[in-house]
Motif scaffolding. Structure first.
Motif, mmCIF file in Angstrom:
data_model
loop_
_atom_site.group_PDB
_atom_site.id
_atom_site.type_symbol
_atom_site.label_atom_id
_atom_site.label_comp_id
_atom_site.label_asym_id
_atom_site.label_seq_id
_atom_site.Cartn_x
_atom_site.Cartn_y
_atom_site.Cartn_z
ATOM 1 N N THR A 15 -5.409 -0.948 -1.877
ATOM 2 C CA THR A 15 -4.310 -1.919 -1.885
ATOM 3 C C THR A 15 -4.050 -2.441 -0.489
ATOM 4 N N SER A 26 -3.505 -6.947 -4.507
ATOM 5 C CA SER A 26 -2.648 -5.943 -3.875
ATOM 6 C C SER A 26 -1.250 -5.938 -4.495
ATOM 7 N N ASN A 28 -4.537 -6.340 0.643
ATOM 8 C CA ASN A 28 -3.370 -7.041 1.164
ATOM 9 C C ASN A 28 -3.616 -7.551 2.576
ATOM 10 N N TYR A 64 0.829 -1.207 0.000
ATOM 11 C CA TYR A 64 0.000 0.000 0.000
ATOM 12 C C TYR A 64 0.863 1.257 0.000
ATOM 13 N N VAL A 118 -1.510 -3.705 -8.046
ATOM 14 C CA VAL A 118 -1.715 -2.252 -8.079
ATOM 15 C C VAL A 118 -0.408 -1.469 -8.135
ATOM 16 N N THR A 153 -5.808 4.492 -4.125
ATOM 17 C CA THR A 153 -5.092 3.262 -4.466
ATOM 18 C C THR A 153 -4.366 2.699 -3.244
ATOM 19 N N ALA A 189 1.974 1.688 -3.554
ATOM 20 C CA ALA A 189 0.853 2.172 -4.380
ATOM 21 C C ALA A 189 0.708 3.685 -4.248
#
Length: 540
Positions: free
Chosen positions: A117, A408, A121, A98, A411, A113, A101
């Motif tokens: 994400t 995840s 995840n 994340y 992305v 995003t 992202a």
């Protein structure tokens, strides 16, 4: 040749790099390159995935799909791992997917995003941990049943009880601190290779007869109820893809890894390569040693692996080898909880979870996120309960784990391809092959996301239905809905947790000016609970 750095210099460089990414060093760096690789290898754990889903593989395509499907999945999985490793080398933080992202998306889409994400995840990791624990519970129940000559027949309630007990043991072990984690991880690194190798050699040497190569490499078996061969073949890939999952744990352990810019991506990639090779040999060895195919497929234990070992080495030998596999799987669960808790810690550090103030706390004595550990095992325990009402719950969990994690993964890889100028290479990178490998990885993830929501068994009813589509939909609408109605007003991406003095002493990614503080976000920015908030800027 550059001078060799001392351990203290490496540690200082790691802390400085983490400061540049906006975070202060809070976790103890106990893992070296071998330790990081070992943890990822333990999470992937062929002993867990292949043992739990060997029956699924035999029924959905049989030997030919298991062998060659493994090769296909391993090749594409390596592409995904390489694409992620490249990003991990550039941005070694526990937030992992994340965080990447947010860093690699444009300013407009970065918070959304990052949010989606992170939740995919996180849910994927919860499901992986639950799937591992429930798989071990099934293995223990089958072993006890064999050991008592069938006098004890495991009920679903007993299996769920074992599952919950296992979750508790994993929580206790993960609460003992970083040194215990390092010791167990070092042991696990070797055990994940030695145990399957010893078992493979033993059954091949002791098997009364061996199957012909034609059977192992070309035999197709379909007990799914579907008549379309192509459909059964692609659905059968779940066994391989679920097993080769979870290597992002290398990234989540970055803040506890020495020389993380190199050790993390190397650990991630090597875990996939070694697991792919060992898994291929494992599948072939057990297929060659099948004595009675129909009896193996329909074994009363529910574990064809167990039946094959009993047929080859007898009951006592099979129990000993099953215990070896259970130990490997328990270590897999330990590593999964460790990685899952670090994701919870990082996501909460950025204020993205309900009760974030509790989950990102670090136990100063053990230098570990103990609250996050127990949240991880609690959710994993709860996810075992649906099995009480539906026998296909385990299959649904494995599908959700695979889909959630791989979405995840996709992305940040896609964001890097789209926003090339925002990516600053780390020490390890793919060079001119970066975009090609990234595109292959994203395409493959799109394919398996569709495949693994399909029902594997026909006819479709309340029991045989693949509920992963429902569960993935709940994650999508749950995380998406919370974003639309709430999080978009306050979540702006990764949060700077440096103090004013620390912030003034480091360059916060000033090559790309990734971060802004709350002082810079006065207009329209809502700093939740007074914490400084960061936002990703578009790079000109």
């Amino acid at each position: 040749m550059p001078p060799k750095l001392t351990a203290a210099e490496i540690e200082a460089n790691d802390a400085a790099r983490l400061n540049e990414l906006g975070y202060k060093q809070e976790l103890k760096r106990e893992l070296g390159s071998f330790g990081n690789y070992g943890l990822a290898l333990s999470v992937v754990c062929i002993s867990s995935g292949l043992t739990s889903l060997f029956s699924y593989g035999l029924k959905t395509g049989g030997p030919v799909v298991m062998v060659w499907g493994w090769v296909v999945v391993a090749c594409f999985t390596l592409c995904v791992a390489l694409a992620m490793a490249e990003i991990s080398s550039a941005y070694p933080t526990s937030g992992g997917l994340y965080w990447w992202a947010a860093r690699l998306s444009s300013k407009k889409y970065a918070p959304a995003t990052s949010w989606m994400t992170g939740w995919f995840n996180l849910i994927g990791q919860f499901a992986v941990t639950a799937g591992i624990m429930y798989g071990i519970a099934l293995m223990i129940a089958a072993t006890i049943s064999i050991g008592t000559d069938g006098a004890w027949v495991p009920t679903v309630g007993a299996t769920v009880g074992i599952h919950i007990a296992l979750c508790v043991t994993e929580g206790i072990a993960n609460s003992l601190g970083s040194r215990v984690m390092t010791t167990l991880n070092n042991f696990s690194t070797w055990w994940q290779v030695i145990a399957p190798a010893v078992i493979m050699i033993t059954i091949v040497a002791k098997a009364p007869t061996h199957q012909a190569p034609k059977f192992v490499f070309t035999e197709f078996n379909n007990d799914s109820g579907w008549t379309n061969t192509a459909y059964v073949t692609v659905v059968g890939l779940l066994q391989a893809q679920f097993t080769l999952t979870g290597y992002d744990s290398s990234a989540h352990m970055s803040e506890e890894t020495k020389n993380a810019e190199i050790a993390g991506p190397v650990g991630m990639t090597m875990a996939v390569i070694v697991s792919s090779l060992m898994g291929f040999l494992f599948i072939i060895a057990f297929l060659f040693c099948i004595q009675d195919f129909p009896n193996t497929v329909n074994t009363a234990t529910g574990f064809p692996i167990m039946q094959i070992m009993v047929d080859c080495v007898g009951k006592v030998g099979a129990i000993v080898m099953m215990v070896m596999l259970i130990i490997a799987c328990w270590q897999c669960g330990f590593a999964s909880v460790a990685a899952n808790s670090r994701m919870i810690y990082a996501f909460s550090r950025d204020g993205a979870m309900p009760g974030s103030q509790y989950w990102h706390k670090i136990d100063t004595k053990r230098q570990a996120p103990i609250n996050a550990v127990w949240l991880s095992v609690f959710i994993a325990a709860i996810l075992g309960l649906p099995a009480l009402g539906n026998s296909t719950a385990f299959s649904a969990i494995t599908s959700v784990a695979t889909i959630g994690l791989y979405i995840s993964y996709a992305v940040p890889i896609f964001a890097k391809i789209v926003n090339k100028k925002q990516f600053v290479r780390g020490p390890l990178h793919l060079g001119r092959f970066s975009d090609v490998i990234g595109a292959i990885a994203v395409l493959w993830i799109c394919i398996i996301t569709i495949l693994f929501v399909l029902p594997p068994v026909y006819p479709i009813d309340a029991v045989s239905m693949n509920y992963s589509c429902l569960l993935v939909g709940l994650v999508l609408f749950g995380a998406g809905g919370s974003w639309v109605f709430s999080a978009r007003h306050w979540f702006t991406g990764p949060v700077i947790n440096l103090g004013n003095k620390e912030e003034g002493e480091v360059n916060l990614e000033n090559d790309k000016k990734m971060f802004k503080t709350s002082d810079d976000l006065e207009e329209g920015a809502d700093s939740k609970e007074g914490v400084k908030v960061s936002e990703v800027e578009r790079v000109a």
